[in-house]
Design a protein around this motif. Structure first.
Motif, PDB file in Angstrom:
ATOM      1  N   MET A 165       0.804  -1.218   0.000  1.00 30.53           N
ATOM      2  CA  MET A 165       0.000   0.000   0.000  1.00 30.53           C
ATOM      3  C   MET A 165       0.848   1.284   0.000  1.00 30.53           C
ATOM      4  O   MET A 165       0.566   2.206  -0.774  1.00 30.53           O
ATOM      5  N   PRO A 166       1.868   1.399   0.847  1.00 30.67           N
ATOM      6  CA  PRO A 166       2.677   2.632   0.825  1.00 30.67           C
ATOM      7  C   PRO A 166       3.316   2.891  -0.535  1.00 30.67           C
ATOM      8  O   PRO A 166       3.384   4.039  -0.995  1.00 30.67           O
ATOM      9  N   ALA A 167       3.789   1.827  -1.193  1.00 30.19           N
ATOM     10  CA  ALA A 167       4.412   1.981  -2.508  1.00 30.19           C
ATOM     11  C   ALA A 167       3.386   2.391  -3.554  1.00 30.19           C
ATOM     12  O   ALA A 167       3.670   3.220  -4.434  1.00 30.19           O
ATOM     13  N   ILE A 168       2.178   1.838  -3.463  1.00 29.99           N
ATOM     14  CA  ILE A 168       1.109   2.213  -4.399  1.00 29.99           C
ATOM     15  C   ILE A 168       0.722   3.673  -4.196  1.00 29.99           C
ATOM     16  O   ILE A 168       0.479   4.412  -5.154  1.00 29.99           O
ATOM     17  N   ARG A 169       0.690   4.097  -2.934  1.00 34.46           N
ATOM     18  CA  ARG A 169       0.385   5.501  -2.622  1.00 34.46           C
ATOM     19  C   ARG A 169       1.448   6.427  -3.228  1.00 34.46           C
ATOM     20  O   ARG A 169       1.117   7.449  -3.835  1.00 34.46           O
ATOM     21  N   ASN A 170       2.711   6.049  -3.062  1.00 34.44           N
ATOM     22  CA  ASN A 170       3.799   6.878  -3.598  1.00 34.44           C
ATOM     23  C   ASN A 170       3.743   6.958  -5.121  1.00 34.44           C
ATOM     24  O   ASN A 170       4.043   7.998  -5.713  1.00 34.44           O
ATOM     25  N   ALA A 171       3.352   5.855  -5.742  1.00 33.07           N
ATOM     26  CA  ALA A 171       3.222   5.847  -7.202  1.00 33.07           C
ATOM     27  C   ALA A 171       2.120   6.805  -7.643  1.00 33.07           C
ATOM     28  O   ALA A 171       2.256   7.501  -8.655  1.00 33.07           O
ATOM     29  N   ALA A 172       1.032   6.869  -6.876  1.00 33.58           N
ATOM     30  CA  ALA A 172      -0.062   7.791  -7.202  1.00 33.58           C
ATOM     31  C   ALA A 172       0.387   9.238  -7.052  1.00 33.58           C
ATOM     32  O   ALA A 172       0.045  10.098  -7.876  1.00 33.58           O
ATOM     33  N   VAL A 173       1.162   9.532  -6.008  1.00 29.49           N
ATOM     34  CA  VAL A 173       1.694  10.885  -5.816  1.00 29.49           C
ATOM     35  C   VAL A 173       2.614  11.242  -6.985  1.00 29.49           C
ATOM     36  O   VAL A 173       2.589  12.375  -7.498  1.00 29.49           O
ATOM     37  N   PHE A 174       3.419  10.286  -7.406  1.00 23.14           N
ATOM     38  CA  PHE A 174       4.321  10.496  -8.538  1.00 23.14           C
ATOM     39  C   PHE A 174       3.512  10.807  -9.795  1.00 23.14           C
ATOM     40  O   PHE A 174       3.895  11.660 -10.604  1.00 23.14           O
ATOM     41  N   ASP A 175       2.384  10.112  -9.947  1.00 25.33           N
ATOM     42  CA  ASP A 175       1.504  10.358 -11.094  1.00 25.33           C
ATOM     43  C   ASP A 175       0.981  11.793 -11.093  1.00 25.33           C
ATOM     44  O   ASP A 175       0.898  12.440 -12.144  1.00 25.33           O
ATOM     45  N   ILE A 176       0.603  12.266  -9.916  1.00 26.38           N
ATOM     46  CA  ILE A 176       0.066  13.626  -9.811  1.00 26.38           C
ATOM     47  C   ILE A 176       1.105  14.651 -10.269  1.00 26.38           C
ATOM     48  O   ILE A 176       0.807  15.579 -11.030  1.00 26.38           O
ATOM     49  N   VAL A 177       2.340  14.485  -9.795  1.00 30.10           N
ATOM     50  CA  VAL A 177       3.420  15.396 -10.186  1.00 30.10           C
ATOM     51  C   VAL A 177       3.632  15.341 -11.705  1.00 30.10           C
ATOM     52  O   VAL A 177       3.764  16.380 -12.380  1.00 30.10           O
ATOM     53  N   GLY A 178       3.645  14.121 -12.243  1.00 29.98           N
ATOM     54  CA  GLY A 178       3.818  13.966 -13.688  1.00 29.98           C
ATOM     55  C   GLY A 178       2.684  14.594 -14.479  1.00 29.98           C
ATOM     56  O   GLY A 178       2.909  15.199 -15.541  1.00 29.98           O
TER      57      GLY A 178
END
Length: 211
Positions: free
Chosen positions: A161-174
């Motif tokens: 879950m933490p890694a999936i959350r970080n990936a979503a945050v990365f998506d937002i920045v992108g």
């Protein structure tokens, strides 16, 4: 299409924000978030990713069509030979190494040959003054591409879950950077089109008076 693509990124960012909020709530208290909410968000996330891909592909095709048309107009407006042949308008984006340089040079040459007086002032494309707008767009494009590559790898390796959350945050920045890149591309398209229209109208006015 650039505007549509930006709208899709905005919608995808909303889905990403929902994903982050749900995961944060789940990590704080797993009983506070029904599994069906997480599953529904997974479906929305997958659909938004698919729509992003379709919108990006359609935008890329339309941008290339415009690029070919702008290049054809630019060759009529200016006597100087462009630095790259027309096939590079496509291959320049996908061939490794040169894709870091050729697309910007192609747009630079179109910009210079379209702008009133630019070629006469410099005498050649290679010595022409570069547009700050084109520089900003190209740097934003390169950074966005880098983040997209890292983001795909981050999401592919995200299992907890933490890694999936970080990936979503990365998506937002992108997504934010993609929107900024699209806005700069819109400005370039509109500016070059205005340059070419102005010169076409000036030439038509000159022919009318000469006649």
């Amino acid at each position: 299409m650039l505007a549509v693509d930006s709208l899709v990124y905005v919608i995808a960012s909303v889905v990403d924000v929902q994903r982050v909020v749900l995961i944060d709530r789940f990590l704080a208290d797993s009983d506070a978030v029904p599994i069906r909410d997480l599953q529904a968000n997974d479906v929305r996330y997958l659909i938004s990713g698919l729509v992003e891909s379709v919108a990006f592909a359609a935008t890329a095709v339309m941008f290339l069509i415009w690029l070919f048309q702008a290049r054809a107009n630019a060759e009529i407006l200016s006597p100087w030979p462009h630095r790259h042949a027309k096939p590079w308008l496509i291959f320049g984006w996908v061939v490794p190494i040169v894709n870091f340089v050729f697309p910007k040079q192609i747009v630079d040459d179109i910009w210079t040959s379209s702008k009133p007086g630019a070629v006469e002032e410099s005498a050649h494309f290679t010595t022409a003054r570069r547009s700050g707008l084109v520089w900003a767009w190209w740097l934003a494009w390169l950074v966005t591409g880098l983040l997209a590559t890292v983001g795909r790898r981050t999401y592919a390796n995200a299992e907890e879950m933490p890694a999936i959350r970080n990936a979503a945050v990365f998506d937002i920045v992108g997504n934010v950077l993609s929107i900024a890149t699209a806005a700069l591309a819109i400005a370039i398209v509109m500016t070059i089109t205005r340059f070419q229209e102005d010169r076409r109208e000036a030439a038509a006015w000159g022919w009318m008076h000469a006649a």
